[in-house]
Design an enzyme around this catalytic site. Structure first.
Site, PDB file in Angstrom:
ATOM      1  N   GLY A 182       0.914  -1.231  -0.075  1.00 11.95           N
ATOM      2  CA  GLY A 182       0.102  -0.058  -0.135  1.00 11.95           C
ATOM      3  C   GLY A 182       0.766   1.160   0.063  1.00 11.95           C
ATOM      4  O   GLY A 182       1.942   1.225   0.394  1.00 11.95           O
ATOM      5  N   GLN A 198       2.649   9.855   1.332  1.00 13.10           N
ATOM      6  CA  GLN A 198       4.017   9.378   1.388  1.00 13.10           C
ATOM      7  C   GLN A 198       4.824   9.578   0.196  1.00 13.10           C
ATOM      8  O   GLN A 198       5.915   9.323   0.084  1.00 13.10           O
ATOM      9  CB  GLN A 198       3.948   7.665   1.215  1.00 13.10           C
ATOM     10  CG  GLN A 198       3.315   7.316   2.704  1.00 13.10           C
ATOM     11  CD  GLN A 198       3.167   5.803   2.634  1.00 13.10           C
ATOM     12  OE1 GLN A 198       2.125   5.083   2.191  1.00 13.10           O
ATOM     13  NE2 GLN A 198       3.973   5.069   3.069  1.00 13.10           N
ATOM     14  N   CYS A 201       5.961   0.040   7.100  1.00 15.84           N
ATOM     15  CA  CYS A 201       5.611   1.045   6.204  1.00 15.84           C
ATOM     16  C   CYS A 201       6.573   1.571   5.441  1.00 15.84           C
ATOM     17  O   CYS A 201       7.672   1.592   5.893  1.00 15.84           O
ATOM     18  CB  CYS A 201       4.978   2.003   7.454  1.00 15.84           C
ATOM     19  SG  CYS A 201       4.625   3.799   6.343  1.00 15.84           S
ATOM     20  N   LEU A 202       6.382   1.969   4.207  1.00 16.75           N
ATOM     21  CA  LEU A 202       7.513   2.447   3.245  1.00 16.75           C
ATOM     22  C   LEU A 202       8.030   3.598   3.884  1.00 16.75           C
ATOM     23  O   LEU A 202       9.043   3.924   3.305  1.00 16.75           O
ATOM     24  CB  LEU A 202       6.896   2.453   1.995  1.00 16.75           C
ATOM     25  CG  LEU A 202       6.313   1.081   1.095  1.00 16.75           C
ATOM     26  CD1 LEU A 202       6.030   1.512  -0.048  1.00 16.75           C
ATOM     27  CD2 LEU A 202       7.884   0.181   1.166  1.00 16.75           C
ATOM     28  N   HIS A 251      -4.429   1.143   7.363  1.00 22.79           N
ATOM     29  CA  HIS A 251      -3.246   1.608   7.557  1.00 22.79           C
ATOM     30  C   HIS A 251      -3.081   2.774   6.800  1.00 22.79           C
ATOM     31  O   HIS A 251      -2.687   3.993   6.825  1.00 22.79           O
ATOM     32  CB  HIS A 251      -2.034   0.671   7.317  1.00 22.79           C
ATOM     33  CG  HIS A 251      -0.645   1.183   7.274  1.00 22.79           C
ATOM     34  ND1 HIS A 251       0.348   0.778   8.041  1.00 22.79           N
ATOM     35  CD2 HIS A 251      -0.051   2.156   6.374  1.00 22.79           C
ATOM     36  CE1 HIS A 251       1.596   1.605   8.030  1.00 22.79           C
ATOM     37  NE2 HIS A 251       1.352   2.452   6.764  1.00 22.79           N
ATOM     38  N   GLU A 252      -3.361   2.711   5.306  1.00 22.25           N
ATOM     39  CA  GLU A 252      -3.255   3.804   4.586  1.00 22.25           C
ATOM     40  C   GLU A 252      -4.321   4.970   4.664  1.00 22.25           C
ATOM     41  O   GLU A 252      -4.176   6.174   4.350  1.00 22.25           O
ATOM     42  CB  GLU A 252      -3.553   3.123   3.127  1.00 22.25           C
ATOM     43  CG  GLU A 252      -2.631   2.078   2.681  1.00 22.25           C
ATOM     44  CD  GLU A 252      -1.166   2.424   2.816  1.00 22.25           C
ATOM     45  OE1 GLU A 252      -0.764   3.590   2.462  1.00 22.25           O
ATOM     46  OE2 GLU A 252      -0.337   1.519   2.876  1.00 22.25           O
ATOM     47  N   HIS A 257      -3.183   7.178   6.736  1.00 24.97           N
ATOM     48  CA  HIS A 257      -1.957   8.135   6.085  1.00 24.97           C
ATOM     49  C   HIS A 257      -2.808   9.475   5.585  1.00 24.97           C
ATOM     50  O   HIS A 257      -2.150  10.485   5.745  1.00 24.97           O
ATOM     51  CB  HIS A 257      -1.237   7.525   5.104  1.00 24.97           C
ATOM     52  CG  HIS A 257      -0.046   6.658   5.408  1.00 24.97           C
ATOM     53  ND1 HIS A 257       0.949   7.421   6.107  1.00 24.97           N
ATOM     54  CD2 HIS A 257       0.354   5.480   5.233  1.00 24.97           C
ATOM     55  CE1 HIS A 257       1.761   6.322   6.349  1.00 24.97           C
ATOM     56  NE2 HIS A 257       1.448   5.346   5.814  1.00 24.97           N
TER      57      HIS A 257
HETATM   58 ZN   LIG Z   1       2.456   3.495   5.804  1.00 27.28          ZN
END
Ligand SMILES: [Zn+2]
Length: 173
Positions: A48, A53, A95-96, A137-138, A141
């Protein structure tokens, strides 16, 4: 198509509530952004990726999660809303924007989300397990919330210490 630069915590854009997309924003520019986000996510090995991000403070994210009985399915969720949650799951999350950091996070097991696709059409997703974890999670964000905020105080402390170590060794920008 282009790879986008993924920003790392604690970049302020990650802690800012994203702006909903207006009716006039479902354009070729949006399609290009979504295409680039899919490419960036897949290159980075994530499931994701949310617009904040990649430095874009807007309410949208892309995901590609495979389940036991299906190949990865790509979805772009624009102006996502969680309309139903139930159950719970506990598991490692990454998480990226937190490269190399994995920590236990408790989430709901099943999620029904409502969103618009890149053409502006409304749709719903009813998912559980990893896909539900990903949507939660997304969507966080998009709300300026990072998974650090979802950890227990003890795990958050451990995670912050690990981030400091990674920063010192240059593995975190
Ligand atoms: Zn993340």
């Amino acid at each position: 198509m282009a790879l986008l630069e993924i920003v790392n915590y604690p970049d302020p854009v990650l802690l800012t509530v994203g702006k909903p997309l207006g009716d006039d924003e479902f354009t070729g520019d949006l399609e290009a952004l979504v295409t680039d986000m899919f490419e960036t996510m897949e290159k980075a090995g994530g499931v994701g990726l949310a617009a904040p991000q990649v430095g874009v403070s807007k309410r949208l994210f892309v995901m590609s999660v495979s389940s036991e009985d299906s190949d990865p399915q790509r979805h772009a969720l624009i102006n996502p809303q969680i309309i139903h949650i139930e159950g719970e799951q506990t598991g490692d999350e990454g998480c990226l924007s937190f490269p190399g950091l994995f920590q236990v996070v408790q989430r709901e097991m099943r999620v029904i989300a409502q969103a618009r696709d890149i053409k502006g059409e409304e749709f719903e997703l009813d998912v559980s397990g990893l896909a539900a974890r990903c949507i939660l999670h997304e969507t966080d964000h998009c709300d300026g919330i990072v998974f650090l905020d979802r950890m227990t105080p003890l795990k958050r402390q451990l995670a912050k210490r690990k981030i400091k170590t990674l920063q010192k060794t240059g593995k975190w920008n």
